[in-house]
Design an enzyme around this catalytic site. Structure first.
Site, PDB file in Angstrom:
ATOM      1  N   SER A 170       0.855  -1.195   0.000  1.00 53.78           N
ATOM      2  CA  SER A 170       0.000   0.000   0.000  1.00 53.78           C
ATOM      3  C   SER A 170       0.884   1.236   0.000  1.00 53.78           C
ATOM      4  CB  SER A 170      -0.845  -0.034   1.281  1.00 53.78           C
ATOM      5  OG  SER A 170      -1.412   1.216   1.561  1.00 53.78           O
ATOM      6  N   TYR A 185      -3.744  -0.424  10.012  1.00 55.76           N
ATOM      7  CA  TYR A 185      -3.585  -0.802   8.596  1.00 55.76           C
ATOM      8  C   TYR A 185      -2.140  -0.549   8.143  1.00 55.76           C
ATOM      9  CZ  TYR A 185      -4.623  -0.758   3.540  1.00 55.76           C
ATOM     10  OH  TYR A 185      -4.643  -1.006   2.182  1.00 55.76           O
TER      11      TYR A 185
HETATM   12  N1  LIG Z   1      -8.310  -0.082  -3.127  1.00 58.38           N
HETATM   13  C1  LIG Z   1      -7.180   0.554  -2.915  1.00 58.38           C
HETATM   14  O1  LIG Z   1      -7.034   1.729  -3.271  1.00 58.38           O
HETATM   15  C2  LIG Z   1      -6.021  -0.141  -2.244  1.00 58.38           C
HETATM   16  C3  LIG Z   1      -4.859   0.610  -2.030  1.00 58.38           C
HETATM   17  C4  LIG Z   1      -3.771   0.017  -1.430  1.00 58.38           C
HETATM   18  C5  LIG Z   1      -3.830  -1.323  -1.063  1.00 58.38           C
HETATM   19  N2  LIG Z   1      -4.966  -2.033  -1.276  1.00 58.38           N
HETATM   20  C6  LIG Z   1      -4.952  -3.435  -0.861  1.00 58.38           C
HETATM   21  O2  LIG Z   1      -5.455  -4.249  -1.899  1.00 58.38           O
HETATM   22  C7  LIG Z   1      -6.085  -5.400  -1.337  1.00 58.38           C
HETATM   23  C8  LIG Z   1      -7.492  -5.505  -1.909  1.00 58.38           C
HETATM   24  O3  LIG Z   1      -8.235  -4.370  -1.469  1.00 58.38           O
HETATM   25  P1  LIG Z   1      -9.568  -3.857  -2.186  1.00 58.38           P
HETATM   26  O4  LIG Z   1      -9.441  -2.402  -2.264  1.00 58.38           O
HETATM   27  O5  LIG Z   1      -9.829  -4.677  -3.367  1.00 58.38           O
HETATM   28  O6  LIG Z   1     -10.607  -4.164  -0.996  1.00 58.38           O
HETATM   29  P2  LIG Z   1     -12.118  -4.706  -1.002  1.00 58.38           P
HETATM   30  O7  LIG Z   1     -12.809  -4.361  -2.277  1.00 58.38           O
HETATM   31  O8  LIG Z   1     -12.695  -4.229   0.278  1.00 58.38           O
HETATM   32  O9  LIG Z   1     -11.913  -6.288  -0.962  1.00 58.38           O
HETATM   33  C9  LIG Z   1     -11.414  -6.913   0.200  1.00 58.38           C
HETATM   34  C10 LIG Z   1     -11.548  -8.408   0.024  1.00 58.38           C
HETATM   35  O10 LIG Z   1     -11.096  -9.049   1.214  1.00 58.38           O
HETATM   36  C11 LIG Z   1     -12.030 -10.061   1.552  1.00 58.38           C
HETATM   37  N3  LIG Z   1     -12.047 -10.293   2.995  1.00 58.38           N
HETATM   38  C12 LIG Z   1     -12.210  -9.383   3.978  1.00 58.38           C
HETATM   39  N4  LIG Z   1     -12.253  -9.994   5.166  1.00 58.38           N
HETATM   40  C13 LIG Z   1     -12.120 -11.339   4.927  1.00 58.38           C
HETATM   41  C14 LIG Z   1     -12.098 -12.494   5.760  1.00 58.38           C
HETATM   42  N5  LIG Z   1     -12.195 -12.403   7.108  1.00 58.38           N
HETATM   43  N6  LIG Z   1     -11.955 -13.707   5.173  1.00 58.38           N
HETATM   44  C15 LIG Z   1     -11.861 -13.812   3.822  1.00 58.38           C
HETATM   45  N7  LIG Z   1     -11.858 -12.757   2.995  1.00 58.38           N
HETATM   46  C16 LIG Z   1     -12.000 -11.529   3.543  1.00 58.38           C
HETATM   47  C17 LIG Z   1     -13.376  -9.487   1.091  1.00 58.38           C
HETATM   48  O11 LIG Z   1     -14.299 -10.532   0.867  1.00 58.38           O
HETATM   49  P3  LIG Z   1     -15.538 -10.895   1.816  1.00 58.38           P
HETATM   50  O12 LIG Z   1     -16.049  -9.625   2.405  1.00 58.38           O
HETATM   51  O13 LIG Z   1     -16.479 -11.554   0.861  1.00 58.38           O
HETATM   52  O14 LIG Z   1     -14.988 -11.841   2.817  1.00 58.38           O
HETATM   53  C18 LIG Z   1     -12.988  -8.852  -0.225  1.00 58.38           C
HETATM   54  O15 LIG Z   1     -13.020  -9.796  -1.263  1.00 58.38           O
HETATM   55  C19 LIG Z   1      -6.065  -5.197   0.196  1.00 58.38           C
HETATM   56  O16 LIG Z   1      -4.975  -5.895   0.730  1.00 58.38           O
HETATM   57  C20 LIG Z   1      -5.843  -3.713   0.338  1.00 58.38           C
HETATM   58  O17 LIG Z   1      -5.208  -3.402   1.536  1.00 58.38           O
HETATM   59  C21 LIG Z   1      -6.070  -1.471  -1.848  1.00 58.38           C
END
Ligand SMILES: NC(=O)c1ccc[n+]([C@@H]2O[C@H](COP(=O)([O-])OP(=O)(O)OC[C@H]3O[C@@H](n4cnc5c(N)ncnc54)[C@H](OP(=O)(O)O)[C@@H]3O)[C@@H](O)[C@H]2O)c1
Length: 253
Positions: free
Chosen positions: A145, A158
């Site tokens: 991140s 985080y």
């Molecule tokens: N979006 C950004 O701008 C951004 C920036 C930097 C880093 N990231 C990183 O990229 C990765 C993906 O993020 P995203 O933005 O795509 O987030 P997101 O849309 O909120 O997706 C998060 C995923 O994690 C799963 N999850 C959460 N709790 C869980 C649990 N207890 N067991 C199993 N699965 C679980 C959720 O599925 P369920 O709810 O169905 O379980 C969902 O599929 C993360 O590591 C995040 O930190 C994102």
């Protein structure tokens, strides 16, 4: 010499993508399936995983499970391995951000963030690495991140995990690369997903973030495809222990 297309080839590989029900994980699972890998998507929400499967051409399977349940991990590993055999590509996209201010961080918020963002990628990898070693080839992609190196308000738990992901990526590379298993991380900038709903719900804030990039816009989900396929394919044979920032140059300025 390999042709440009064959060095990015993942056809015939088995991939496991956590967080496949939403956002970047869902996009990563789709990109790998479309590129010819057999993909097992893991997350809690079965209906969303099913939607992903229905909209994705290629060889796919789902495991609906709570990854933060430590005791359940061996069973989850069995379910991941059942459809296509043990994966040789492992993408850890499941993650949460509780956005608790430092003075208000709760034990529950801290523990679940550490469990999901840091412990799960390590222990799931540890469980699946022996089969990768047997095959002599594997790829692990963690999700770092901007907060791997920067502090944002409400990001102490985080950010601690994402700083940890950066170091864990190097340590995994140190431990396993000599067995043919490369570990790298993607460090996204701001992408519109459920995780960043609060950020993108505020137009001014979203515009400020876009202006901070060199390119002048926030991320689109498809921006992840190329970097991901690079890190999951033979194209990255001599790349390990690195964080590839996919942030439009946010951290360059
Ligand atoms: N979006 C950004 O701008 C951004 C920036 C930097 C880093 N990231 C990183 O990229 C990765 C993906 O993020 P995203 O933005 O795509 O987030 P997101 O849309 O909120 O997706 C998060 C995923 O994690 C799963 N999850 C959460 N709790 C869980 C649990 N207890 N067991 C199993 N699965 C679980 C959720 O599925 P369920 O709810 O169905 O379980 C969902 O599929 C993360 O590591 C995040 O930190 C994102």
């Amino acid at each position: 010499m390999n042709s440009a297309s064959s060095i990015f080839d993942v056809a015939g590989r088995v991939a496991c993508v956590t967080g496949a029900s939403s956002g970047l994980g869902r996009r990563a699972a789709t990109a790998l399936a479309q590129a010819g890998a057999s993909v097992v998507g893991v997350a809690r929400r079965a209906a969303d995983l099913e939607d992903w499967q229905n909209e994705t051409t290629g060889s796919t399977a789902c495991v609906s499970a709570d990854l933060s349940d430590r005791a359940g991990l061996p069973d989850i590993v069995d379910q991941i391995t059942a459809p296509f055999g043990s994966p040789n590509i492992l993408v850890h996209a499941a993650g949460i951000n509780t956005r608790e201010a430092a003075d208000k961080v709760t034990l529950e918020g801290w523990d679940i963030t550490l469990a999901l963002n840091l412990s799960v990628p390590f222990f799931l990898s540890q469980a699946l690495v022996p089969a990768m070693k047997e095959k002599g080839w594997g790829r692990i992609v963690n999700f770092a991140s901007l907060q791997t190196t920067r502090a944002f308000p409400g990001g102490i738990a985080y950010g601690a995990t994402k700083g940890g992901v950066g170091q864990m990526t190097r340590a995994m590379a140190e431990a396993w690369s000599s067995s043919g298993i490369n570990t790298n991380a993607i460090g996204p900038g701001f992408f519109p997903t459920e995780l960043t709903a609060a950020v993108f719900g505020d137009d001014e804030r979203a515009a400020r973030n876009a202006a901070q990039t060199c390119i002048g816009r926030n991320g689109r989900l498809e921006d992840i495809d190329g970097p991901l396929l690079f890190l999951c394919s033979p194209a990255s044979d001599y790349v390990t222990g690195q964080i590839l920032m996919v942030d439009g140059g946010f951290t360059a300025k």
